[in-house]
Every structure is written in C-alpha cells, then in structure tokens.
Design an enzyme around this catalytic site. Structure first.
Site, mmCIF file in Angstrom:
data_model
loop_
_atom_site.group_PDB
_atom_site.id
_atom_site.type_symbol
_atom_site.label_atom_id
_atom_site.label_comp_id
_atom_site.label_asym_id
_atom_site.label_seq_id
_atom_site.Cartn_x
_atom_site.Cartn_y
_atom_site.Cartn_z
ATOM 1 N N ASN A 50 98.819 73.473 16.865
ATOM 2 C CA ASN A 50 98.658 73.687 18.306
ATOM 3 C C ASN A 50 99.424 72.656 19.142
ATOM 4 O OD1 ASN A 50 96.887 75.850 17.868
ATOM 5 N ND2 ASN A 50 95.131 74.487 17.751
ATOM 6 N N GLU A 180 87.702 83.063 28.014
ATOM 7 C CA GLU A 180 88.857 82.174 27.853
ATOM 8 C C GLU A 180 89.983 82.673 28.747
ATOM 9 O OE1 GLU A 180 89.821 81.372 23.637
ATOM 10 O OE2 GLU A 180 87.885 82.276 23.145
ATOM 11 N N SER A 184 92.388 82.296 21.732
ATOM 12 C CA SER A 184 92.936 81.462 20.676
ATOM 13 C C SER A 184 93.432 82.221 19.463
ATOM 14 C CB SER A 184 91.890 80.436 20.229
ATOM 15 O OG SER A 184 90.735 81.085 19.731
ATOM 16 N N ASP A 209 87.285 78.799 29.596
ATOM 17 C CA ASP A 209 87.860 77.899 28.598
ATOM 18 C C ASP A 209 89.377 78.055 28.680
ATOM 19 O OD1 ASP A 209 88.949 76.782 26.263
ATOM 20 O OD2 ASP A 209 87.106 77.111 25.144
ATOM 21 N N HIS A 212 93.976 76.739 25.565
ATOM 22 C CA HIS A 212 95.309 77.072 25.056
ATOM 23 C C HIS A 212 96.320 77.329 26.165
ATOM 24 C CE1 HIS A 212 94.310 77.238 20.758
ATOM 25 N NE2 HIS A 212 93.119 77.608 21.184
ATOM 26 N N LYS A 240 95.739 69.907 21.945
ATOM 27 C CA LYS A 240 96.737 70.966 21.761
ATOM 28 C C LYS A 240 98.032 70.542 22.451
ATOM 29 C CE LYS A 240 93.061 74.313 21.071
ATOM 30 N NZ LYS A 240 91.969 73.315 21.017
#
Length: 390
Positions: A50, A180, A184, A209, A212, A240
């Site tokens: 990541n 999110e 992910s 969230d 990413h 990440k």
C-alpha cells in the site's frame, strides 16, 4: 473420566482452512526498495504493497524520524491523557485538521484501532448503523462491539440505503451511515455527494473511512472526504500513501473532545512514538508537492486496468490504484499467485473470508514508483499463465 482436549476447536478450524484452501501463513520479506522485496533469496517485484507514493523509503521521512528520535526518544512513554501528549503530537493534529479543512484532528495508533474503538464510542444499543456490505472488517468490529443494531445495504446502492433510512422510524438514539471512500478490496469509490445528501436529509451521522484515498486523491492529496461539508467524521491512515504508521480522525472540535474523553482505544493506549510523528510530519509537508506522482499513478492504474480487461479479466468497478483481478475460486487464484511468484512477481491471493465466497482475487496495488516496464512484466506473466491454463 476422559476429558476432551480443550484446544480441539483450534485443530478443527485449521483443518477446515486447509481443506478449503484458505489456510494462511506469515511470509517474511526483506524490503529492497519501494517496489522490490526479497524472500528466501529471491527478488520479487511487489504489487501487494500500500506504499502508493513510495514515501516509506523517502530520505526526508527517514531523516525526520531519526531527528525526532534523537530529540524526543524512542517512545512517548505514556497514554495521551497521562503524560504522552508531546507538543509534536498536538502540532501534528493541528496541521492535519488544517490540511483536511476540519476543525480538529486526533491521532490513533492504527486504522483498525481507530475504527474498532471510535464506532463503539459513538454508538449504544439503541443506535442504528447502516453500512455498505463491502466495508472493512475493522468497521464491522467497531459496530459489533457497540451492540448497536445494524443493517448492511448492497454495495454502493444508495437507493437501498435511502429505503433503509425511510424505514428507520423507530426511536433510535442515533443513526450512523458508515462506509469507505475507496474500497480496499475492490478499488472503487463511494458516491460522496449522494451520501452527504442522504445524511443531511435523514439527520444521520456520516462516518467515512478514507484510508486508501488519503495521500492519493482529493485536494492536495488529503483524501476524497477532505474539505467536504456534511461529512461528520473521517478516518485516515498513515501506513499507506503516507509511508509511515498510525491513523487519525478529523471531525468537529466538540466531537474530538468527546473522543478524547469517551473513546477507550484513545484513552487507554500509549501515544505514537516520536519517530513515527516525525515521519508523518515530513510526509504531510511533502503532500502538496506530489501532484505529478499522483497523476502518474492514475495514468498507470488506468493503463493496467485497460490491458487486463483486454485479456478478458474482470477488474470490477475499480477506478483507483487498487485493481482486483477477479478469478472466483480459491484454486484458480492461488494458481495465478504462485505462477507470478515463480516469475519474480509478488501478487498476493485474496480469499474468503476476507472477500465474499466466489470472489477470490489477486489484489494489485500500484505505486507511483512502478514503471511502465514493471507493468509490462506483470501483464506478460499473466498472459503466459492465461495461455497455459486455457
């Protein structure tokens, strides 16, 4: 009297994992550079990290971590409310809040810790949570720990979410929408405008969230939820694209004060060590300067998706640097992963229960440090495997 072995449940669980080809084991690696690792004497091109901007090996972050260690020591030595809040913690939180366009920010020790403990602190047994079916396990753990009632709506289906909001006419103490921004395992994105609209119309708390997306997307790379009015609470991570460790939440000042006083995962854990704070500070300073790296990453991601789709592979609804190669069965997914490994490419197989049954996949995660030649090697190796197996 003959007693059963008190650990027979362990043997049963491991046997089931073996039989279903879901047994996992730790595979130690030695990092070489941003996109190469060594394992058992073999150098592998890594498509499972990541480290989206390559910052984990950036000299500025390394120097800052060393400087902070020399100045403040190796550990914060206490929890934040005892004596573990150094000026560097508070300064970083102020800078994060400003960079994200929020009133306040609060540091946590990991994204999993943040999600699993913040949600439990926000909810009670009279609460209702409506969450996307594909949300990360850390979010589910926080919801389950709270004892709140929860419903999972179909992935990115805001019509189903609105229907659930309309039906929620009971006297719930509060309603949370949890999802999110970039998923992910699938690499697709939420409809933030739609989520904000629903949260406002139905007086729900919107919890996002952004793990990413932070560093990769949004204004100055600070995530899709940054500078967005109508979002109540955003969790981001530093492990990440920031190339470091830890997590943070951005929210209102009042909500931040509530978490400081009522969130067990914040109250009862030692503060992040100075070296980590130094690395995060350095990464945050670099973020506005990395737009060319973010643009290159987007271009590479688009190119790889196009080439994989041309070979007939399903990459789902991915629109980010996370690109799933959906293969369906565990057997097929493991076969491709092992083949790539033999070709010097690390691309980890993702299997149930991490993803739903029948959706086993290779999850490719790109970095701005992957070159076009790296992608050529990956596509060529997949093409050969495809020819061998069809």
């Amino acid at each position: 009297m003959v007693q059963n072995d008190k650990f027979t449940f362990i043997e049963s669980a491991l046997t089931e994992r073996v039989q279903s080809q879901r047994l996992r084991s730790l595979q130690p690696l030695q990092p070489i550079d941003v996109v190469h690792v060594a394992r058992s004497g073999q150098v592998l091109l890594n498509f499972s990290s990541n480290d989206y901007l390559g910052l984990s090996k950036h000299p500025t972050l390394i120097a800052a971590a060393q400087q902070y260690t020399e100045q403040y020591g190796t550990g914060a030595t206490a929890s934040r409310l005892v004596s573990g809040t150094y000026e560097i913690h508070q300064n970083l939180e102020e800078k994060l809040a400003l960079a994200c366009g929020r009133e306040a920010a609060l540091l946590f020790n990991s994204g999993f810790q943040a999600n699993s403990t913040i949600l439990a602190a926000l909810l009670d047994r009279q609460s209702l949570v409506l969450c996307d079916r594909y949300v990360h396990n850390s979010l589910l753990q926080g919801i389950l720990a709270s004892g709140a009632r929860f419903k999972r709506y179909a992935h990115n289906d805001l019509h189903q979410l609105e229907a659930a909001l309309q039906q929620a006419q009971q006297n719930y103490s509060r309603i949370l929408i949890v999802t999110e921004t970039v998923f992910s395992m699938d690499g697709d994105c939420s409809d933030l405008d739609g989520l904000i609209d629903l949260a406002e119309r139905y007086d729900a708390i919107l919890y996002l969230d952004d793990a990413h997306a932070v560093g990769v997307l949004g204004q100055a790379g600070m995530g899709l939820a940054a500078h967005r009015a109508g979002v109540d609470l955003v969790v981001g991570t530093f492990g990440k694209a920031f190339g470091a460790f830890g997590a943070f939440v951005t929210c209102s000042r009042k909500l931040c004060d509530y978490l400081i006083n009522c969130c067990p995962g914040f109250i009862y854990t030692t503060a992040l060590p100075p070296a980590v704070i130094g690395a995060i500070e350095a990464a945050l300073l670099l973020m506005p300067t990395l737009e060319s790296e973010r643009q290159f990453l987007r271009q590479q991601s688009n190119r790889l998706r196009t080439e994989l789709q041309a070979l007939g592979y399903d990459t789902g609804a991915s629109s980010s640097q996370i690109i799933p190669v959906l293969l369906g069965t565990e057997e097929k997914t493991l076969s491709l992963s092992r083949w790539l490994d033999k070709q010097g490419i690390l691309a980890t197989a993702i299997r149930p229960p991490t993803v739903a049954a029948g959706t086993a996949r290779i999850r490719l995660a790109l970095s701005s440090c992957h070159t076009p030649e790296h992608l050529d090697s990956l596509v060529a190796a997949i093409c050969i495997w495809d020819n061998i197996n069809h």
